[in-house]
Scaffold this motif. Structure first.
Motif, PDB file in Angstrom:
ATOM      1  N   SER A 143       0.830  -1.207   0.000  1.00 57.61           N
ATOM      2  CA  SER A 143       0.000   0.000   0.000  1.00 57.61           C
ATOM      3  C   SER A 143       0.868   1.261   0.000  1.00 57.61           C
ATOM      4  CB  SER A 143      -0.970   0.004   1.188  1.00 57.61           C
ATOM      5  OG  SER A 143      -0.293   0.275   2.388  1.00 57.61           O
ATOM      6  N   LEU A 144       2.082   1.148   0.483  1.00 58.38           N
ATOM      7  CA  LEU A 144       3.048   2.248   0.442  1.00 58.38           C
ATOM      8  C   LEU A 144       3.498   2.514  -0.994  1.00 58.38           C
ATOM      9  CD1 LEU A 144       5.104   3.957   2.343  1.00 58.38           C
ATOM     10  CD2 LEU A 144       6.645   2.066   1.914  1.00 58.38           C
ATOM     11  N   GLY A 145       3.481   1.488  -1.816  1.00 60.75           N
ATOM     12  CA  GLY A 145       3.941   1.604  -3.190  1.00 60.75           C
ATOM     13  C   GLY A 145       5.237   0.867  -3.450  1.00 60.75           C
ATOM     14  N   ALA A 146       5.720   0.107  -2.460  1.00 60.96           N
ATOM     15  CA  ALA A 146       6.946  -0.672  -2.642  1.00 60.96           C
ATOM     16  C   ALA A 146       6.669  -1.839  -3.601  1.00 60.96           C
ATOM     17  CB  ALA A 146       7.449  -1.204  -1.300  1.00 60.96           C
ATOM     18  N   VAL A 147       7.683  -2.204  -4.356  1.00 59.38           N
ATOM     19  CA  VAL A 147       7.574  -3.274  -5.358  1.00 59.38           C
ATOM     20  C   VAL A 147       8.116  -4.575  -4.770  1.00 59.38           C
ATOM     21  CG1 VAL A 147       8.380  -4.049  -7.625  1.00 59.38           C
ATOM     22  CG2 VAL A 147       7.777  -1.643  -7.262  1.00 59.38           C
ATOM     23  N   ARG A 148       7.313  -5.612  -4.847  1.00 57.37           N
ATOM     24  CA  ARG A 148       7.747  -6.932  -4.391  1.00 57.37           C
ATOM     25  C   ARG A 148       8.696  -7.513  -5.433  1.00 57.37           C
ATOM     26  NH1 ARG A 148       4.649 -11.828  -1.641  1.00 57.37           N
ATOM     27  NH2 ARG A 148       5.965 -13.515  -2.337  1.00 57.37           N
ATOM     28  N   GLU A 149       9.906  -7.877  -4.994  1.00 58.12           N
ATOM     29  CA  GLU A 149      10.916  -8.375  -5.916  1.00 58.12           C
ATOM     30  C   GLU A 149      11.050  -9.889  -5.903  1.00 58.12           C
ATOM     31  OE1 GLU A 149      14.463  -6.224  -4.805  1.00 58.12           O
ATOM     32  OE2 GLU A 149      13.922  -4.593  -6.156  1.00 58.12           O
ATOM     33  N   GLY A 150      10.792 -10.508  -4.773  1.00 56.36           N
ATOM     34  CA  GLY A 150      10.930 -11.952  -4.712  1.00 56.36           C
ATOM     35  C   GLY A 150      11.154 -12.427  -3.293  1.00 56.36           C
ATOM     36  N   VAL A 151      11.410 -13.730  -3.164  1.00 54.94           N
ATOM     37  CA  VAL A 151      11.587 -14.360  -1.854  1.00 54.94           C
ATOM     38  C   VAL A 151      13.003 -14.902  -1.745  1.00 54.94           C
ATOM     39  CG1 VAL A 151      10.797 -16.223  -0.330  1.00 54.94           C
ATOM     40  CG2 VAL A 151       9.138 -14.978  -1.750  1.00 54.94           C
ATOM     41  N   LEU A 152      13.660 -14.559  -0.648  1.00 55.41           N
ATOM     42  CA  LEU A 152      14.959 -15.143  -0.313  1.00 55.41           C
ATOM     43  C   LEU A 152      14.679 -16.312   0.626  1.00 55.41           C
ATOM     44  CD1 LEU A 152      16.929 -11.843   0.404  1.00 55.41           C
ATOM     45  CD2 LEU A 152      16.912 -13.189  -1.709  1.00 55.41           C
ATOM     46  N   ARG A 153      14.838 -17.523   0.125  1.00 50.01           N
ATOM     47  CA  ARG A 153      14.488 -18.709   0.902  1.00 50.01           C
ATOM     48  C   ARG A 153      15.571 -18.998   1.939  1.00 50.01           C
ATOM     49  NH1 ARG A 153      13.627 -23.230  -3.201  1.00 50.01           N
ATOM     50  NH2 ARG A 153      15.603 -22.417  -3.931  1.00 50.01           N
ATOM     51  N   ARG A 154      15.103 -19.390   3.139  1.00 47.06           N
ATOM     52  CA  ARG A 154      15.996 -19.692   4.265  1.00 47.06           C
ATOM     53  C   ARG A 154      17.078 -18.622   4.411  1.00 47.06           C
ATOM     54  NH1 ARG A 154      16.793 -26.191   3.795  1.00 47.06           N
ATOM     55  NH2 ARG A 154      14.592 -26.689   3.945  1.00 47.06           N
ATOM     56  N   ASN A 155      16.629 -17.391   4.438  1.00 48.55           N
ATOM     57  CA  ASN A 155      17.554 -16.254   4.441  1.00 48.55           C
ATOM     58  C   ASN A 155      18.150 -15.954   5.806  1.00 48.55           C
ATOM     59  OD1 ASN A 155      18.821 -14.040   3.044  1.00 48.55           O
ATOM     60  ND2 ASN A 155      17.413 -12.695   4.134  1.00 48.55           N
ATOM     61  N   ARG A 156      17.414 -16.237   6.868  1.00 48.70           N
ATOM     62  CA  ARG A 156      17.909 -15.920   8.214  1.00 48.70           C
ATOM     63  C   ARG A 156      17.616 -17.062   9.167  1.00 48.70           C
ATOM     64  NH1 ARG A 156      16.664  -9.529   8.977  1.00 48.70           N
ATOM     65  NH2 ARG A 156      16.561  -9.056   6.774  1.00 48.70           N
ATOM     66  N   ARG A 157      18.594 -17.369   9.959  1.00 42.55           N
ATOM     67  CA  ARG A 157      18.401 -18.399  10.990  1.00 42.55           C
ATOM     68  C   ARG A 157      17.885 -17.721  12.247  1.00 42.55           C
ATOM     69  NH1 ARG A 157      22.450 -23.263  12.620  1.00 42.55           N
ATOM     70  NH2 ARG A 157      20.832 -24.484  13.625  1.00 42.55           N
ATOM     71  N   LEU A 158      16.858 -18.283  12.812  1.00 43.67           N
ATOM     72  CA  LEU A 158      16.214 -17.724  13.995  1.00 43.67           C
ATOM     73  C   LEU A 158      16.796 -18.353  15.258  1.00 43.67           C
ATOM     74  CD1 LEU A 158      12.565 -17.707  12.621  1.00 43.67           C
ATOM     75  CD2 LEU A 158      14.210 -15.826  12.659  1.00 43.67           C
ATOM     76  N   PRO A 159      16.592 -17.697  16.398  1.00 44.98           N
ATOM     77  CA  PRO A 159      17.164 -18.211  17.653  1.00 44.98           C
ATOM     78  C   PRO A 159      16.789 -19.649  17.982  1.00 44.98           C
ATOM     79  CG  PRO A 159      16.353 -15.992  17.977  1.00 44.98           C
ATOM     80  CD  PRO A 159      15.918 -16.411  16.603  1.00 44.98           C
ATOM     81  N   ASP A 160      15.610 -20.102  17.524  1.00 47.29           N
ATOM     82  CA  ASP A 160      15.197 -21.475  17.827  1.00 47.29           C
ATOM     83  C   ASP A 160      15.783 -22.495  16.843  1.00 47.29           C
ATOM     84  OD1 ASP A 160      13.738 -21.161  15.478  1.00 47.29           O
ATOM     85  OD2 ASP A 160      11.776 -21.406  16.433  1.00 47.29           O
ATOM     86  N   GLY A 161      16.621 -22.014  15.885  1.00 49.27           N
ATOM     87  CA  GLY A 161      17.253 -22.907  14.922  1.00 49.27           C
ATOM     88  C   GLY A 161      16.508 -23.047  13.611  1.00 49.27           C
TER      89      GLY A 161
END
Length: 191
Positions: A143-161
């Motif tokens: 709604s801001l007008g930002a363009v969706r470019e794509g998905v970075l799969r498994r991009n960040r590891r979370l504290p729970d692993g």
């Protein structure tokens, strides 16, 4: 070298340097729904966990953090993440406390940083990364007008692993005038 103002102010929102002095406000506003999609998730709603969360934000090299105030109320935080002046780009990350969802806090905080990025720094690109599961934030960026470019799969590891998939959105310099006009109309009225 890019520099960022210590403070920024709009009609509704002011951005103040984020510090550990904001910890009581983060504790008072803790809601698991707000934190569940972040890449740095506090492991528990305790003072110790939220202190570690803030310390991690404040110690990340290159990151610039502000507390977002709506009037006198602490409404969340906004950050410039990994600015790359040599490539004329930066990333913005936001966390708004649940009582302020739908208020001007998120829109105006982003507006202030986007205006600084494009009009003062001369950025060519501002990007946002959102957890793939966070549909609410994706709709807000669209709604801001930002363009969706794509998905970075498994991009960040979370504290729970587990891993987080990120959706990347961006705004380019030539898109800013139209986005700015739309944001100003939504925030301040007008055409």
């Amino acid at each position: 070298m890019w520099t960022f103002p210590e403070r920024l102010a709009g009609r509704y929102v002011s951005l103040e340097p984020l510090s550990l002095s904001h910890l009581p406000g983060f504790l008072a506003q803790y809601d698991p729904e707000v934190y569940r999609f972040l890449s740095r998730i506090p492991l528990a709603p305790t003072e110790e966990a939220l202190r570690a969360h803030l310390e991690a934000l404040l110690s990340e090299p290159g990151r610039v953090n502000w507390a977002v105030y709506l009037g006198e109320a602490l409404a969340g935080r906004i950050s410039v993440i990994a600015p790359e002046p040599e490539h004329l780009k930066l990333e913005i990350g936001t966390m708004i406390f649940k009582p302020f969802w739908g208020s001007p806090a998120n829109k105006e905080a982003k507006y202030l940083l986007l205006r600084h990025a494009f009009e003062v720094l001369g950025a060519e690109r501002v990007q946002f990364k959102v957890n793939l599961q966070n549909e609410r934030s994706q709709r807000a960026l669209e709604s801001l007008g930002a363009v969706r470019e794509g998905v970075l799969r498994r991009n960040r590891r979370l504290p729970d692993g587990s891993f987080r998939d990120d959706v990347v959105y961006s705004l380019l310099r030539e898109e800013w005038p139209q986005v700015k006009a739309r944001l100003e109309a939504r925030l301040y009225g007008g055409p």
